[in-house]
Design a protein around this motif. Structure first.
Motif, PDB file in Angstrom:
ATOM      1  N   UNK A 344       0.839  -1.197   0.000  1.00 21.41           N
ATOM      2  CA  UNK A 344       0.000   0.000   0.000  1.00 21.41           C
ATOM      3  C   UNK A 344       0.875   1.249   0.000  1.00 21.41           C
ATOM      4  N   UNK A 345       0.523   2.212  -0.836  1.00 23.73           N
ATOM      5  CA  UNK A 345       1.243   3.482  -0.965  1.00 23.73           C
ATOM      6  C   UNK A 345       2.667   3.314  -1.474  1.00 23.73           C
ATOM      7  N   UNK A 346       2.992   2.174  -2.093  1.00 22.10           N
ATOM      8  CA  UNK A 346       4.352   1.949  -2.592  1.00 22.10           C
ATOM      9  C   UNK A 346       4.497   2.519  -3.993  1.00 22.10           C
ATOM     10  N   UNK A 378       2.102  -8.490   8.947  1.00 19.53           N
ATOM     11  CA  UNK A 378       1.996  -7.135   9.502  1.00 19.53           C
ATOM     12  C   UNK A 378       2.342  -6.018   8.516  1.00 19.53           C
ATOM     13  N   UNK A 379       2.429  -6.326   7.230  1.00 17.33           N
ATOM     14  CA  UNK A 379       2.577  -5.299   6.213  1.00 17.33           C
ATOM     15  C   UNK A 379       1.243  -5.159   5.477  1.00 17.33           C
ATOM     16  N   UNK A 380       0.950  -3.936   5.035  1.00 15.40           N
ATOM     17  CA  UNK A 380      -0.310  -3.702   4.337  1.00 15.40           C
ATOM     18  C   UNK A 380      -0.101  -3.769   2.835  1.00 15.40           C
ATOM     19  N   UNK A 381      -0.975  -4.512   2.161  1.00 13.70           N
ATOM     20  CA  UNK A 381      -0.945  -4.673   0.713  1.00 13.70           C
ATOM     21  C   UNK A 381      -2.269  -4.196   0.140  1.00 13.70           C
ATOM     22  N   UNK A 382      -2.226  -3.796  -1.108  1.00  9.45           N
ATOM     23  CA  UNK A 382      -3.449  -3.390  -1.801  1.00  9.45           C
ATOM     24  C   UNK A 382      -3.630  -4.225  -3.057  1.00  9.45           C
TER      25      UNK A 382
END
Length: 438
Positions: A344-346, A378-382
């Motif tokens: 996310x936001x990468x 614990x990392x956010x992905x989209x």
């Protein structure tokens, strides 16, 4: 300055302010006072040098130009490219070399030939640092030639792990047959069998060209020999056997019929063809994490984009996801689906970008990627999905957190920054993610 322009008593002090390396480089470039001539490469290109510099930097050159076994000052070096040989000499003059992807293996050969250890280490370090799927085949063969076992293993592992891209690289076409065999016979080669067949056929055609032979089925079969049996033909789909394999001429009609008959009657056997599934392609166990409690009325028009963000409590392998199908199933509906997954936001360098077409006659359908994607805890992905096709259903009663008891993994969901067409945590498309434990 021309000699006629120099005033009496004037000395051209070009050395002033220059380092030893800079002075040596000028002497090499201008060929001033050179006493050794090399004829390099297949064309015999002339490169001149100073024996003192070479003798002082290489024990091999020392032996060549001093003592009772000293060679003449005119030396032939046909096996090294002129540009590579020149860079090697420049290193002896300046302690510096411009190493790049095009000359690294050539410079490595030259440094080995003339026992220039420091340059050899620089070349090896470059190859290790720049090992990629695009050059892994080239480095694999170079590492074997120079007996660099660790580099060889690293290159081979990369070739197998990124099997399909490696097999379709230009480096694979240039491999010797020994390495083609080693790669293809690996059970852990991560490539679908039709890609492997295509690579073998392409390699055979390239080898025909190298041998100056016309590209015919007979020539390809003659060149391949036992290599052809490294392809596990019984794993190919029937349509591919009947179309691509038949067109290549690499199997006879009777051989193809034998394989097709084996599909219907496995007890008949199919020797000498290998039927073993490659371990890298064995399907992983699939688990579903369902986001919604209920399904509602139509929500998606025929061209729309949906996204959702998620994180996990444990490392998992994401295999794909599920979509809702047509809200009034009647026959088959067609959907073109494009998937994009990233942090996310990468930066917009997607971890996966996949486009497929689906024939659907169910309320939901699975979108499975060819290769699982590693998801770190614990990392956010989209996940962003573009759907083109008939109207579909949508879900409601979505949950922010879903615990999967079977795998002890907790999935957390939140609205993505790219909310389009109403898909969010509480409602919309993408009813489930498909995963397996890492």
């Amino acid at each position: 300055m021309a000699a006629s322009d120099i005033r009496p008593g004037f000395v051209d002090n070009w050395q002033a302010g220059k380092t030893v390396a800079e002075c040596n480089r000028r002497m090499f470039d201008t060929e001033e006072s050179c006493d050794v001539t090399f004829r390099v490469g297949s064309s015999g290109q002339v490169i001149k040098a100073h024996s003192y510099v070479l003798i002082s930097r290489s024990c091999v050159f020392h032996a060549m130009f001093t003592g009772s076994l000293a060679e003449r000052s005119d030396v032939s070096v046909p096996e090294i490219e002129p540009s590579h040989f020149r860079q090697c000499l420049l290193y002896l003059y300046t302690d510096d070399a411009d190493i790049d992807a095009d000359n690294a293996t050539g410079l490595l050969y030259a440094s080995r030939k003339y026992d220039i250890t420091a340059l050899e280490l620089k070349c090896l370090d470059f190859l290790k640092m720049h090992l990629s799927v695009d050059n892994a085949c080239v480095i694999l063969e170079a590492a074997d030639r120079f007996d660099e076992k660790q580099l060889y293993q690293e290159a081979l592992t990369l070739v197998k792990n990124e099997g399909e891209q490696s097999l379709l690289s230009s480096g694979f076409l240039a491999l010797s047959q020994q390495f083609v065999d080693e790669i293809l016979e690996s059970d852990d080669l991560a490539a679908r069998e039709h890609v492997i067949f295509t690579a073998v056929n392409n390699w055979a055609e390239a080898e025909c060209g190298r041998q100056g032979r016309a590209i015919t089925p007979q020539a390809k079969k003659s060149i391949l020999g036992d290599t052809l049996m490294k392809v596990r033909f019984p794993l190919l789909k029937s349509a591919f056997l009947e179309d691509e394999v038949k067109a290549s001429g690499l199997l006879s009609d009777s051989e193809r019929r034998k394989i097709l008959d084996y599909r219907d009657n496995p007890g008949n056997g199919v020797h000498p063809f290998n039927t073993k599934e490659r371990t890298a392609n064995i399907k992983l166990p699939m688990h579903y994490v369902h986001r919604y409690r209920t399904e509602t009325l139509p929500c998606v028009r025929n061209s729309s984009t949906h996204s959702i963000s998620f994180s996990t409590s444990n490392d998992v392998m994401l295999l794909g996801y599920q979509l809702y199908g047509p809200h009034t199933p009647s026959g088959v509906s067609f959907y073109n689906v494009t998937s994009t997954l990233d942090y996310e936001d990468a930066d917009p360098n997607a971890m996966i970008h996949d486009a497929q077409k689906y024939e659907v006659n169910e309320d939901t359908f699975d979108v499975l990627w060819e290769k699982a994607v590693a998801i770190s805890a614990n990392l956010w992905y989209t996940l962003e999905v573009e759907i083109r096709g008939h109207y579909t259903c949508c879900g409601t009663g979505g949950r922010e957190q879903v615990a999967c008891d079977a795998t002890n993994v907790i999935f957390n969901f939140r609205n993505s920054n790219q909310i389009v067409n109403g898909t969010r945590v509480t409602q919309g498309q993408i009813p489930a993610l498909i995963y397996c434990p890492a």
